[in-house]
Design a protein around this motif. Structure first.
Motif, PDB file in Angstrom:
ATOM      1  N   UNK A  12       0.811  -1.217   0.000  1.00  0.00           N
ATOM      2  CA  UNK A  12       0.000   0.000   0.000  1.00  0.00           C
ATOM      3  C   UNK A  12       0.848   1.271   0.000  1.00  0.00           C
ATOM      4  N   UNK A  13       2.171   1.118   0.117  1.00  0.00           N
ATOM      5  CA  UNK A  13       3.051   2.276   0.256  1.00  0.00           C
ATOM      6  C   UNK A  13       3.125   3.049  -1.055  1.00  0.00           C
ATOM      7  N   UNK A  14       2.631   4.278  -1.037  1.00  0.00           N
ATOM      8  CA  UNK A  14       2.630   5.108  -2.237  1.00  0.00           C
ATOM      9  C   UNK A  14       3.400   6.413  -2.054  1.00  0.00           C
ATOM     10  N   UNK A  15       3.831   6.706  -0.823  1.00  0.00           N
ATOM     11  CA  UNK A  15       4.522   7.973  -0.605  1.00  0.00           C
ATOM     12  C   UNK A  15       5.532   7.913   0.514  1.00  0.00           C
ATOM     13  N   UNK A  16       6.539   8.760   0.368  1.00  0.00           N
ATOM     14  CA  UNK A  16       7.553   8.923   1.405  1.00  0.00           C
ATOM     15  C   UNK A  16       7.970  10.386   1.409  1.00  0.00           C
ATOM     16  N   UNK A  17       8.147  10.945   2.599  1.00  0.00           N
ATOM     17  CA  UNK A  17       8.475  12.355   2.711  1.00  0.00           C
ATOM     18  C   UNK A  17       9.540  12.553   3.775  1.00  0.00           C
ATOM     19  N   UNK A  18      10.621  13.230   3.383  1.00  0.00           N
ATOM     20  CA  UNK A  18      11.741  13.514   4.282  1.00  0.00           C
ATOM     21  C   UNK A  18      12.220  14.931   4.009  1.00  0.00           C
ATOM     22  N   UNK A  19      13.189  15.360   4.808  1.00  0.00           N
ATOM     23  CA  UNK A  19      13.776  16.670   4.548  1.00  0.00           C
ATOM     24  C   UNK A  19      14.740  16.565   3.360  1.00  0.00           C
ATOM     25  N   UNK A  20      15.414  17.643   3.049  1.00  0.00           N
ATOM     26  CA  UNK A  20      16.256  17.687   1.852  1.00  0.00           C
ATOM     27  C   UNK A  20      17.682  17.227   2.044  1.00  0.00           C
ATOM     28  N   UNK A  21      18.031  16.703   3.206  1.00  0.00           N
ATOM     29  CA  UNK A  21      19.401  16.238   3.428  1.00  0.00           C
ATOM     30  C   UNK A  21      19.747  15.145   2.421  1.00  0.00           C
ATOM     31  N   UNK A  22      20.992  15.121   1.987  1.00  0.00           N
ATOM     32  CA  UNK A  22      21.424  14.162   0.960  1.00  0.00           C
ATOM     33  C   UNK A  22      21.171  12.718   1.384  1.00  0.00           C
ATOM     34  N   UNK A  23      21.379  12.421   2.667  1.00  0.00           N
ATOM     35  CA  UNK A  23      21.176  11.051   3.137  1.00  0.00           C
ATOM     36  C   UNK A  23      19.711  10.637   3.030  1.00  0.00           C
ATOM     37  N   UNK A  24      18.824  11.611   3.065  1.00  0.00           N
ATOM     38  CA  UNK A  24      17.394  11.318   2.973  1.00  0.00           C
ATOM     39  C   UNK A  24      16.889  11.423   1.534  1.00  0.00           C
ATOM     40  N   UNK A  25      17.182  12.529   0.877  1.00  0.00           N
ATOM     41  CA  UNK A  25      16.558  12.837  -0.409  1.00  0.00           C
ATOM     42  C   UNK A  25      17.423  12.505  -1.618  1.00  0.00           C
ATOM     43  N   UNK A  26      18.650  12.067  -1.400  1.00  0.00           N
ATOM     44  CA  UNK A  26      19.547  11.799  -2.528  1.00  0.00           C
ATOM     45  C   UNK A  26      18.935  10.855  -3.551  1.00  0.00           C
ATOM     46  N   UNK A  27      19.041  11.227  -4.843  1.00  0.00           N
ATOM     47  CA  UNK A  27      18.390  10.449  -5.902  1.00  0.00           C
ATOM     48  C   UNK A  27      19.093   9.124  -6.194  1.00  0.00           C
ATOM     49  N   UNK A  28      20.376   9.031  -5.871  1.00  0.00           N
ATOM     50  CA  UNK A  28      21.093   7.793  -6.174  1.00  0.00           C
ATOM     51  C   UNK A  28      21.301   6.923  -4.939  1.00  0.00           C
ATOM     52  N   UNK A  29      21.799   7.510  -3.870  1.00  0.00           N
ATOM     53  CA  UNK A  29      22.101   6.705  -2.690  1.00  0.00           C
ATOM     54  C   UNK A  29      21.347   7.100  -1.450  1.00  0.00           C
ATOM     55  N   UNK A  30      20.396   8.021  -1.580  1.00  0.00           N
ATOM     56  CA  UNK A  30      19.638   8.479  -0.426  1.00  0.00           C
ATOM     57  C   UNK A  30      18.583   7.476  -0.002  1.00  0.00           C
ATOM     58  N   UNK A  31      18.019   7.725   1.154  1.00  0.00           N
ATOM     59  CA  UNK A  31      16.985   6.847   1.702  1.00  0.00           C
ATOM     60  C   UNK A  31      15.822   6.688   0.730  1.00  0.00           C
ATOM     61  N   UNK A  32      15.384   7.790   0.138  1.00  0.00           N
ATOM     62  CA  UNK A  32      14.228   7.710  -0.764  1.00  0.00           C
ATOM     63  C   UNK A  32      14.504   6.792  -1.941  1.00  0.00           C
TER      64      UNK A  32
END
Length: 171
Positions: free
Chosen positions: A119-139
């Protein structure tokens, strides 16, 4: 806290005044009560999530005054009655491991515990690289396992940054 509540609850006040065996003021008893209430609340949240069609996760990391990094976990979903619910699931101490891999393990174990991966359709974090990074971030790591989990930058965090920047310009 319980003494404060007894000022507004006549039954609790009467219990404190008349009880000779159990008053419930021991820190061990209070901790057990808190854990019990937490388990009941989590059971209710799990039931609501099992009936929901879509689920999203919101995570935010902050460091408190004692230099402990805490990750707050929040789940957001729509009930079968169409109500949007946002539930705080708790804090996780991430002082020792703030990597995307470690945070991903926390997210995956939470998803597994709530049994809501499909059912997971969304994830929201702050803009820190570890969270939002497009290649190696959490997202990106979460998206590898759950491709439908779209990442949205936390708007509350953006608003906070805008307010900080604008107030820094006012003398």
């Amino acid at each position: 806290m319980i003494s404060f509540l007894s000022k507004y609850d006549s039954v609790l006040k009467l219990h404190f005044e008349n009880s000779t065996r159990f008053k419930g003021t021991s820190n061990l008893i209070q901790n057990d009560l808190i854990l019990s209430v937490g388990e009941v609340m989590l059971k209710t949240i799990k039931k609501e999530i099992s009936e929901a069609s879509f689920v999203a996760f919101i995570l935010d990391e902050t460091t408190d005054i004692s230099n402990t990094s805490q990750l707050s976990k929040i789940v957001r979903y729509v009930t079968k009655q169409g109500q949007i619910k946002e539930r705080f699931l708790g804090f996780v101490d991430v002082s020792m491991q703030r990597t995307a891999l470690a945070l991903n393990e926390i997210v995956l174990s939470t998803i597994e515990d709530l049994d809501c991966g499909l059912k997971l359709v969304g994830q929201s974090y702050d803009g820190a690289a570890v969270m939002a990074g497009q290649l190696g971030g959490l997202q990106a790591k979460v998206k590898e396992t759950y491709p439908s989990a779209l990442f949205v930058h936390c708007m509350a965090h953006r608003l906070n940054l805008v307010m900080q920047q604008s107030l820094n310009k006012i003398r």
